[in-house]
Structures are given as C-alpha cells and as structure tokens.
Design an enzyme around this catalytic site. Sequence first.
Site, mmCIF file in Angstrom:
data_model
loop_
_atom_site.group_PDB
_atom_site.id
_atom_site.type_symbol
_atom_site.label_atom_id
_atom_site.label_comp_id
_atom_site.label_asym_id
_atom_site.label_seq_id
_atom_site.Cartn_x
_atom_site.Cartn_y
_atom_site.Cartn_z
ATOM 1 N N GLU A 60 0.870 -1.166 0.000
ATOM 2 C CA GLU A 60 0.000 0.000 0.000
ATOM 3 C C GLU A 60 0.916 1.228 0.000
ATOM 4 O O GLU A 60 1.819 1.314 0.830
ATOM 5 C CB GLU A 60 -0.880 0.015 1.257
ATOM 6 C CG GLU A 60 -1.822 1.190 1.200
ATOM 7 C CD GLU A 60 -2.747 1.321 2.403
ATOM 8 O OE1 GLU A 60 -2.765 0.417 3.264
ATOM 9 O OE2 GLU A 60 -3.434 2.351 2.465
ATOM 10 N N ARG A 300 5.654 -13.263 9.056
ATOM 11 C CA ARG A 300 6.327 -12.012 8.732
ATOM 12 C C ARG A 300 7.678 -11.955 9.425
ATOM 13 O O ARG A 300 7.941 -12.700 10.372
ATOM 14 C CB ARG A 300 5.481 -10.813 9.119
ATOM 15 C CG ARG A 300 5.234 -10.657 10.614
ATOM 16 C CD ARG A 300 4.651 -9.277 10.931
ATOM 17 N NE ARG A 300 3.580 -8.906 10.036
ATOM 18 C CZ ARG A 300 3.515 -7.740 9.375
ATOM 19 N NH1 ARG A 300 4.463 -6.843 9.519
ATOM 20 N NH2 ARG A 300 2.514 -7.460 8.590
ATOM 21 N N LYS A 310 4.727 0.695 10.136
ATOM 22 C CA LYS A 310 4.716 1.944 9.376
ATOM 23 C C LYS A 310 4.345 3.122 10.274
ATOM 24 O O LYS A 310 4.893 4.205 10.120
ATOM 25 C CB LYS A 310 3.691 1.844 8.242
ATOM 26 C CG LYS A 310 4.213 1.133 7.020
ATOM 27 C CD LYS A 310 3.166 1.191 5.916
ATOM 28 C CE LYS A 310 3.535 0.267 4.775
ATOM 29 N NZ LYS A 310 2.381 -0.019 3.923
HETATM 30 P P1 ATP Z 1 1.000 -2.225 7.931
HETATM 31 O O1 ATP Z 1 1.789 -1.182 8.663
HETATM 32 O O2 ATP Z 1 -0.355 -1.840 7.473
HETATM 33 O O3 ATP Z 1 1.091 -3.584 8.531
HETATM 34 P P2 ATP Z 1 2.447 -3.447 5.849
HETATM 35 O O4 ATP Z 1 3.842 -3.378 6.313
HETATM 36 O O5 ATP Z 1 1.681 -4.705 5.888
HETATM 37 O O6 ATP Z 1 1.686 -2.301 6.560
HETATM 38 P P3 ATP Z 1 1.904 -3.350 3.046
HETATM 39 O O7 ATP Z 1 2.145 -2.231 2.141
HETATM 40 O O8 ATP Z 1 0.529 -3.866 3.162
HETATM 41 O O9 ATP Z 1 2.431 -2.853 4.404
HETATM 42 O O10 ATP Z 1 2.893 -4.546 2.756
HETATM 43 C C1 ATP Z 1 3.152 -5.044 1.468
HETATM 44 C C2 ATP Z 1 3.500 -6.492 1.538
HETATM 45 O O11 ATP Z 1 4.638 -6.676 2.375
HETATM 46 C C3 ATP Z 1 2.370 -7.294 2.136
HETATM 47 O O12 ATP Z 1 2.146 -8.418 1.324
HETATM 48 C C4 ATP Z 1 2.872 -7.683 3.488
HETATM 49 O O13 ATP Z 1 2.387 -8.946 3.847
HETATM 50 C C5 ATP Z 1 4.379 -7.686 3.309
HETATM 51 N N1 ATP Z 1 5.052 -7.380 4.573
HETATM 52 C C6 ATP Z 1 4.873 -6.299 5.346
HETATM 53 N N2 ATP Z 1 5.602 -6.377 6.465
HETATM 54 C C7 ATP Z 1 6.285 -7.542 6.405
HETATM 55 C C8 ATP Z 1 7.218 -8.213 7.268
HETATM 56 N N3 ATP Z 1 7.599 -7.694 8.430
HETATM 57 N N4 ATP Z 1 7.703 -9.419 6.869
HETATM 58 C C9 ATP Z 1 7.340 -9.937 5.695
HETATM 59 N N5 ATP Z 1 6.468 -9.376 4.847
HETATM 60 C C10 ATP Z 1 5.938 -8.186 5.180
#
Ligand code: ATP
Length: 593
Positions: A60, A300, A310
């Site tokens: 996003e 994750r 974020k």
């Molecule tokens: P939020 O702060 O809303 O949790 P987010 O980090 O999930 O944000 P996105 O832009 O939705 O942000 O993430 C993009 C992709 O990266 C998604 O598919 C998410 O699953 C993956 N992602 C985000 N954080 C991690 C992490 N710590 N480890 C692995 N994958 C991640």
Amino acid sequence: MSTEKAPILPASNFIRAIIDKDLAEHKFAQKRWAGSPGDARHQAQGPVDFAKIRTRFPPEPNGYLHIGHAKSIFLNFGLARDYEGVCHLRFDDTNPEKESQEYVDSISDMVAWLGFGWDNPTPNGQHEHNLYYASDYFDVMYQAAEALIQHGHAYVDAQTAEEMRINRGTLTEPGVASPYRDRSIEENLTLFRAMRDGKHADGSMVLRAKIDMASPNINMRDPAIYRIRRAHHHNTGDKWCIYPMYTFAHPIEDALEQITHSICTLEFEDQRPFYDWLMARLVEAGLLANPVPYQYEFARLNLTYVVLSKRKLIQLVEEKHVTGWDDPRLPTLAGARRRGYTPAGFKLFTDRIGVSKADSWIDYSILEDCMREVLNDSAPRKIGVLDPVKLIIDNYPEDQAEDCFAPNHPQHPEMGKRVVKLSKTLWIEREDFMETPSKGYFRLFPGNTVRLRYGYVVKCLGCDKDDAGNVIAVHCEYLPDTKSGTPGADSIKVKGNIHWVSAAHAYSADIRMYDRLFVAEHPGSGERDFLDDINPNSVTTITAQLELSAQTAQPGEHFQFERHGYFVADLKDSLVDKPVFNRTVTLKDTWQK
Ligand code: ATP
Ligand code: MG
C-alpha cells in the site's frame, strides 16, 4: 527421460512445495478470466504463457518500504524468477487518505534497487508491463459489488459504526443481524447506487457482504466491503466517493491479474475464508472463472532492535527523531541503502532466515552478519585513521615521499594493488601507541618495533605531549631494509602491524559512525514507549584521515577501512571529490551479550 529444464532452486520451503505440486498438476494451463482490464492488456501484447506461476508484491503506498518488505519482495519476485514465472508490482491503493505519489515512487525505486523489475518478456518477444494499481480496477470492483447484491450476497447497512461494532458479537457470542439485513435486492441496488452518486454522507452507510452473523470467524460476520469516503485519490482523483475495503479489493485484484499464488503474512489467515467465499461467489456470478487464485500465508519478519511498523516509522520521521525517510539508521530500505546495506546482503539474509509458517524473532546481528559477509567478499580495502595522532619518522628525509603497494583485496589478487604514499609524518590511530604498555600490548611503545603495514618496520622512540599531558605526536625511526615487498623483508618478525596514512597525502573526511537506533531488543515492549528505547549514541560524526584515493569515491561505493569495518560514500551528502562516509557495519559484532 524428460528433456525439461530443471531449474536450480534454493532451499525449499512449504510454498515451493505447493508450487511444485501445482505445476506438476498443470493447474494453471488455462485462462481464467474473460473481459478483465488485465486481459485486454494481454491481448494487446500477445499470447501469455498461463502455465507459469504469477505472484505479486502488493504494497500500500502509504509509507516507505522497510526491511520486512524485503522478505516479501525476495519471496514473491524470487519465486517468479526461480520458476520462470512472473511477479507483479501492484500498488494496493484503496485507502486514499494516507497514500501518495511520493510513496509510489520510493516503493518502485526500492524494488528495482533490490534487483527486480516488472517488464517481463512474453513468448512472442514482446514485454508485459506488470505494474498495476488496485485503483485501476475500481470499476470492476464496483461491478463485482453490484453482482453480489444482485445474487443476494450483499446489503446496504445504515447502522452506526458503534452499533455495527456491538452487533458483530465476540469470540464467544454470535453477532446480531442488522435490521437492514433483509432489504430487497432492488432496494440494495438503489441505495448502493445512491452511495456511489454521492447522495449519502460519509460514514452514513456501508455495503456489507451477507454471509453468517453466527460464524465462529468474526471476519465472516458480514464484513463491510464498500464505504463512503469523500477523499481525493492520488490516481482516480475525485471520481469516486465510495471506496472498496481492502479485504474485498485484494482478492479481486489477484483474480484480475491472474495471480496463481497470493502470498501474504499470517495475520491474513483468518481472512482466507472470506477470500475463498468471494472468489466462489464471483465465479457463480460469471465474473470469474476457475481456477481462481489461492492465498497462502507465511510468517512475517520480526527483527530485534528495530521497529517495522509503518505507524512508528512515520512517527520517527515526523517527530524528527531521525533526519528523514532515508536516514541511515532507519530500517527503511531507503535508509538501509544509504547506510551501505546491499541487495546481495538482503538476498543472503532472506535465504538464510527462510520462509515458514511459525512466527519467530530474528536477531538483528544475523542481518549485520549477512551484510558483513557480502561486503567482506566484494568491498575493496582502504586505509582510514579514525582517531588520528601524528607519527613522525625522525630518520626519514623531510621532503621525501615514496610509493608503497597495498592490495585492494587480500583474497582477490585479481583486484590489483594501489599506491599509498609514505612520508616523514604519518597519521596513526591514537590507540596504537601507549607510553606505558599494558600486558599483551604489541603495538607502539618506547623501544618496541612494529610494522607499518605495506611499509617499513619502525622502532618507537617516545612521544611529545601538550601541557595537559595529552600525546600530540609519537616518534619513531625506520629500519631501511625492511620495506614490505622487498626480498626477505616480509619475513621479519614483529608482533604489531599498524595502519597509517601519510599526513601530506591524506583526505580529511567526515565519517558518520552509525550504531543501532534502539538499545532495546524489543523497543517499546510492555508498558514502555518505543521512543524511550532510542539509542542516544546512534550516530557520532568524526573527522578521519583517509588515504588519498578515498577522495574520489563515488556516492554509493563501498569499502572496508582496514581494521575498522565497512563504509560507504553517502549517496546524498557527498560532493564531487568530497565524499562523506557512513559506517555500514563494524568488522565484528560488538553487540553480543
Ligand atoms: P502495515 O503497517 O499496514 O502492517 P504493511 O507493512 O503490511 O503495513 P503493506 O504495504 O501492506 O504494508 O505490505 C506489502 C506487503 O509486504 C504485504 O504483502 C505484506 O504482507 C508484506 N510485509 C509487510 N511487512 C512484512 C514483514 N515484516 N515481513 C514480511 N512481509 C511483510
Ligand atoms: Mg498490510
């Protein structure tokens, strides 16, 4: 015997096992969606090999990418690369208030920096441009919502947000049906269209899927799928005043792009039943055809000594605890790049930590080790004196200078040697001299001999001090037949071997000695505010004396400063012939407990 080319794959994981099985069963050998915007694009660009896997990385654009995203990028793009499939970069921009073009740009920049692209060759020699915006599908999503209404699977609810929250029930109690749940299809259609046409106030009603208010999975208790929000969208402008909810939008995006494996993090596991429910309903409605995409969840990345949320990253930037999104101390990818972390280091890291279904913590030192390992192999060596004091060679001619030859990499002779100048006055590290040596100290002290690396063996004579008793210069004499590289000279036995830079041939550089941003393993754990765990010494700027050749370093060039660690010429603050350096990582782990 099969003539098919067997790809060489890195360590397997459960997702690879699923893909292997799906490919063996030829699961994707047919086209699945007719009439989508994606399909029109494919028709224009020629035939597409639908037998391949298709993954996507769907950020996003509401913040900068961080180290956690690197795991997801290497997983999604990496799978596509290894299986000769395709990975889409998709901006999941369904939430206009927090999204912006700045974030879109920085995200594309970072994915490319990690080595991945979205222009994929097609069998007919053309290219698919696989960069997408969820907002480009708003029309189709709207159509899908109407289709749900028409099949009796969605209704417009006018309860307040508070009523909806209460009536959703709890883990132990079923929800209570909304009084609006049994509106007629006609009435729902009329209301939904009125929502779209701006006839209702923000938040006054939502479109909900009609599933099961008694489901043990709260996500299945009639989740909201469209809301009214008069917000300007970075891509669609003011065209819409209703926006799809993420959980509704995401499966449709995957289906339109013919994604085969929709890989996400574990917190979406409870959303999978809705994902599958929606796919099935849209197949029934004739909007999608089987096989539809499936969602798979992995753990994750949780990393110690950093924050990867974020919200917290935005707070660090907005409250100016750091200098910006690309502050080299931040765990953003933009920060990591400036810090000197490399794509190859991230690749090694993601390979090493693997992919699993179990949540766990990875110690930050594992990431640092990977960066060290890669830089140790690739970074040319330079000499830098970080805490300089003068060493005067009393018996060396005043205006003479001579060449010494230093290998650019001890393990890679093919990287050649460079000249470093030696003269009467040198810079050495303050800690390489002790007037009264402690036990086991082999470096400079009166009467002791050491080798000036790549130069002569010298004998220490003593030092000069200022009135306060601080050492301001060390004196020595050199032994003329001992120069490194001359026959027999390198076999002379001395215990100390110190580095130096000629004072008349030095580049005086600013170096930012970065350390971890947080002192706590889990910043903000328990009742603590994560800001209270910020390391007060996360950066110290020093003026160092570097060998002259460091002056022409290009922004982004990496070096090992011998005996100190890995450094990079800063991408932003370096001027022509005046690079500023950032410490990427020390030579050894200094954080071990
Ligand atoms: P939020 O702060 O809303 O949790 P987010 O980090 O999930 O944000 P996105 O832009 O939705 O942000 O993430 C993009 C992709 O990266 C998604 O598919 C998410 O699953 C993956 N992602 C985000 N954080 C991690 C992490 N710590 N480890 C692995 N994958 C991640
Ligand atoms: Mg997310």
